[in-house]
Motif scaffolding. Structure first.
Motif, short mmCIF file in Angstrom:
data_model
loop_
_atom_site.label_atom_id
_atom_site.label_comp_id
_atom_site.label_asym_id
_atom_site.label_seq_id
_atom_site.Cartn_x
_atom_site.Cartn_y
_atom_site.Cartn_z
N LYS A 94 0.83 -1.21 0.00
CA LYS A 94 0.00 0.00 0.00
C LYS A 94 0.87 1.25 0.00
O LYS A 94 0.60 2.21 -0.73
CB LYS A 94 -0.94 -0.01 1.21
CG LYS A 94 -2.06 -1.04 1.09
CD LYS A 94 -3.04 -0.93 2.25
CE LYS A 94 -4.17 -1.94 2.10
NZ LYS A 94 -5.13 -1.86 3.23
N LYS A 95 1.90 1.25 0.83
CA LYS A 95 2.80 2.40 0.86
C LYS A 95 3.51 2.55 -0.48
O LYS A 95 3.71 3.67 -0.98
CB LYS A 95 3.82 2.25 1.98
CG LYS A 95 3.28 2.52 3.37
CD LYS A 95 4.41 2.48 4.39
CE LYS A 95 3.92 2.79 5.79
NZ LYS A 95 5.03 2.74 6.77
N TYR A 96 3.90 1.43 -1.06
CA TYR A 96 4.61 1.49 -2.34
C TYR A 96 3.72 2.09 -3.42
O TYR A 96 4.20 2.83 -4.29
CB TYR A 96 5.07 0.09 -2.75
CG TYR A 96 6.04 0.10 -3.92
CD1 TYR A 96 7.40 0.29 -3.71
CD2 TYR A 96 5.58 -0.04 -5.23
CE1 TYR A 96 8.29 0.33 -4.77
CE2 TYR A 96 6.46 0.00 -6.30
CZ TYR A 96 7.81 0.18 -6.07
OH TYR A 96 8.68 0.23 -7.13
N LYS A 97 2.45 1.80 -3.35
CA LYS A 97 1.52 2.28 -4.38
C LYS A 97 1.16 3.75 -4.19
O LYS A 97 1.05 4.50 -5.17
CB LYS A 97 0.25 1.42 -4.36
CG LYS A 97 -0.74 1.77 -5.46
CD LYS A 97 -1.92 0.80 -5.45
CE LYS A 97 -2.90 1.12 -6.59
NZ LYS A 97 -4.05 0.17 -6.61
N PHE A 98 0.97 4.17 -2.92
CA PHE A 98 0.40 5.50 -2.68
C PHE A 98 1.38 6.52 -2.09
O PHE A 98 1.06 7.71 -2.03
CB PHE A 98 -0.81 5.38 -1.75
CG PHE A 98 -1.93 4.56 -2.33
CD1 PHE A 98 -2.66 5.03 -3.42
CD2 PHE A 98 -2.25 3.32 -1.80
CE1 PHE A 98 -3.69 4.28 -3.96
CE2 PHE A 98 -3.28 2.56 -2.34
CZ PHE A 98 -4.01 3.04 -3.42
N ASN A 99 2.55 6.07 -1.63
CA ASN A 99 3.49 6.99 -0.99
C ASN A 99 4.76 7.10 -1.85
O ASN A 99 5.61 6.20 -1.82
CB ASN A 99 3.84 6.48 0.41
CG ASN A 99 4.69 7.46 1.20
OD1 ASN A 99 5.47 8.22 0.64
ND2 ASN A 99 4.56 7.43 2.52
N PRO A 100 4.93 8.19 -2.59
CA PRO A 100 6.09 8.33 -3.48
C PRO A 100 7.43 8.27 -2.74
O PRO A 100 8.41 7.73 -3.28
CB PRO A 100 5.88 9.71 -4.13
CG PRO A 100 4.42 9.97 -4.00
CD PRO A 100 4.00 9.32 -2.72
N THR A 104 10.31 5.48 -3.69
CA THR A 104 11.69 5.78 -4.10
C THR A 104 12.70 5.25 -3.08
O THR A 104 13.78 4.78 -3.45
CB THR A 104 11.88 7.29 -4.30
OG1 THR A 104 11.48 7.99 -3.10
CG2 THR A 104 11.04 7.79 -5.47
N SER A 105 12.34 5.31 -1.79
CA SER A 105 13.23 4.81 -0.75
C SER A 105 13.43 3.31 -0.89
O SER A 105 14.55 2.80 -0.72
CB SER A 105 12.66 5.14 0.63
OG SER A 105 13.44 4.56 1.66
N PHE A 106 12.34 2.58 -1.20
CA PHE A 106 12.45 1.13 -1.33
C PHE A 106 13.31 0.76 -2.54
O PHE A 106 14.14 -0.15 -2.47
CB PHE A 106 11.06 0.50 -1.46
CG PHE A 106 11.07 -1.00 -1.29
CD1 PHE A 106 10.96 -1.56 -0.03
CD2 PHE A 106 11.23 -1.84 -2.38
CE1 PHE A 106 10.99 -2.93 0.15
CE2 PHE A 106 11.26 -3.22 -2.22
CZ PHE A 106 11.14 -3.77 -0.95
N ILE A 107 13.11 1.47 -3.64
CA ILE A 107 13.94 1.22 -4.83
C ILE A 107 15.41 1.47 -4.51
O ILE A 107 16.29 0.69 -4.92
CB ILE A 107 13.46 2.10 -6.01
CG1 ILE A 107 12.06 1.68 -6.46
CG2 ILE A 107 14.44 2.00 -7.18
CD1 ILE A 107 11.43 2.61 -7.47
N LYS A 108 15.69 2.53 -3.75
CA LYS A 108 17.07 2.82 -3.37
C LYS A 108 17.65 1.72 -2.48
O LYS A 108 18.84 1.39 -2.57
CB LYS A 108 17.13 4.16 -2.63
CG LYS A 108 16.94 5.37 -3.54
CD LYS A 108 16.98 6.67 -2.73
CE LYS A 108 16.78 7.88 -3.63
NZ LYS A 108 16.77 9.14 -2.85
#
Length: 368
Positions: A94-100, A104-108
């Motif tokens: 949910k955070k990945y979908k709605f929280n930019p 970006t932090s997860f991708i990093k």
């Protein structure tokens, strides 16, 4: 516009939006120039999906790399007992979908691993899922061929083209794909590949008891055999064995109603997490259920399985046969097999029309 046309239009628009988001992020997250000895696996599917992918954790992968496995946070409990070398990374969908910022932090976080290889093992790959692998910065990104219909062919082919390699387009079954992966990518001889539990559920010791486990639900209602038919089976098992019903807390009340008055049936819905359910299943004489995550767990535990499955994606997960597995699959064969839940009837006859007597005869013969 028909309901089917509206469904297709919605899928197309959602994929179009996801594609543009991916292309935008790609401007900032390009392939890296230096790489480490880290390798990343991704499976953002359901319990059954990650249970299949856990084959990678059950077999001895080469010590050349450090391994990381990305799963959805809500299924972290599946790995509560796991203490192997592969690091589990949780993704809050949910955070990945709605929280930019989270996105970006997860991708990093993935990119900081500087992975040499990133394998996307997710069965129902979507664009947001592909994004995790393709923006990982890995030297080589690899995925399983997407044989689903939930992506329009335009997007499916386009997303495939961004990967360095797309594996096993001619193999539909997810178990066999993972076995091929272990054999061809990691050099493990097929006859030495473990399908059953070794490291995942350490508390599950095989000590057979006089009961069967029953998981009468699934994440998709179309996969579910009618509860009344499961209740009929339980009635017929009176005096032969006890029945333990497994499910979520939300399913407790309906089971209490359907199976009321059966003294040999114990309603354990909501009473166990996945590793605890695995322990109960491992000690059962047999596991009875639908096409669901707990049926995959039962196969993993080496418990004989009687499963009612449908034709919505027949062969992709079930039926699956293996020398380590004893399973019987029940279904009504129909011309519309392969619909992927887009059922043209008022109910899934391929599931609901499986007969009680047919299933009971198998269970009775097995117990005797």
């Amino acid at each position: 516009m028909t309901s089917g046309e509206k469904y297709s239009a919605t899928i197309y628009l959602n994929n179009l939006l996801a594609f543009f988001v991916y292309r935008f992020l790609r401007l900032f997250f390009r392939k890296q120039s230096t790489f480490s000895k880290n390798m990343v696996f991704i499976n953002t599917g359901q319990i059954g999906d990650i249970t299949i992918s856990s084959l990678l954790l059950e077999n001895n992968l080469p010590s050349t790399y450090n391994y990381h496995f990305i799963i959805l946070k809500r299924f972290r409990q599946v790995f509560n007992d796991y203490s192997g070398k592969t690091q589990i990374i949780e993704l809050d969908e949910k955070k990945y979908k709605f929280n930019p910022l989270y996105r970006t932090s997860f991708i990093k976080t993935i990119r900081n691993l500087k992975p040499a290889k990133c394998y996307n093992l997710t069965s129902a790959r979507g664009i947001s899922n592909d994004e995790l692998a393709l923006l990982s910065g890995a030297e080589e990104t690899i995925c399983f061929s997407n044989s689903w219909k939930n992506l329009k062919k335009l997007f499916s082919k386009k997303m495939d083209s961004y990967y360095e390699r797309v594996l096993y387009p001619d193999e539909q079954n997810e178990y066999k794909r993972h076995i091929n992966l272990l054999n061809r990518e990691f050099g493990i001889p097929e006859e030495e590949i473990f399908v059953r539990n070794r490291f995942m559920f350490k508390s599950a010791l095989r000590d057979q008891m006089n009961y069967i486990t029953l998981a009468p639900f699934s994440s998709e209602p179309l996969r579910c055999w009618p509860l009344e038919k499961f209740a009929n089976i339980c009635e017929m098992l009176k005096g032969k064995c006890e029945v333990l019903i497994l499910g979520s807390n939300e399913q407790y009340e309906i089971c209490d109603q359907i199976f009321s008055g059966m003294e040999h049936v114990m309603n354990l819905c909501g009473k166990n997490n996945i590793p605890e359910a695995a322990t109960l299943i491992s000690k059962a004489l047999l596991h009875l259920g639908n096409d669901s995550g707990l049926t995959h767990v039962a196969l993993k535990m080496g418990t004989p399985v009687a499963a009612i499955i449908g034709g919505y994606y027949f062969g992709k997960f079930f039926p699956f046969e293996n020398k380590e597995i004893k399973a019987k699959y029940f279904f009504k064969e129909m011309e519309c097999f392969g619909c992927e839940w887009n059922c043209i009837y008022d109910r899934a006859y391929c599931v609901t029309d499986v007969g009680v007597d047919e299933v009971f005869r198998y269970i009775e013969a097995y117990l005797s």
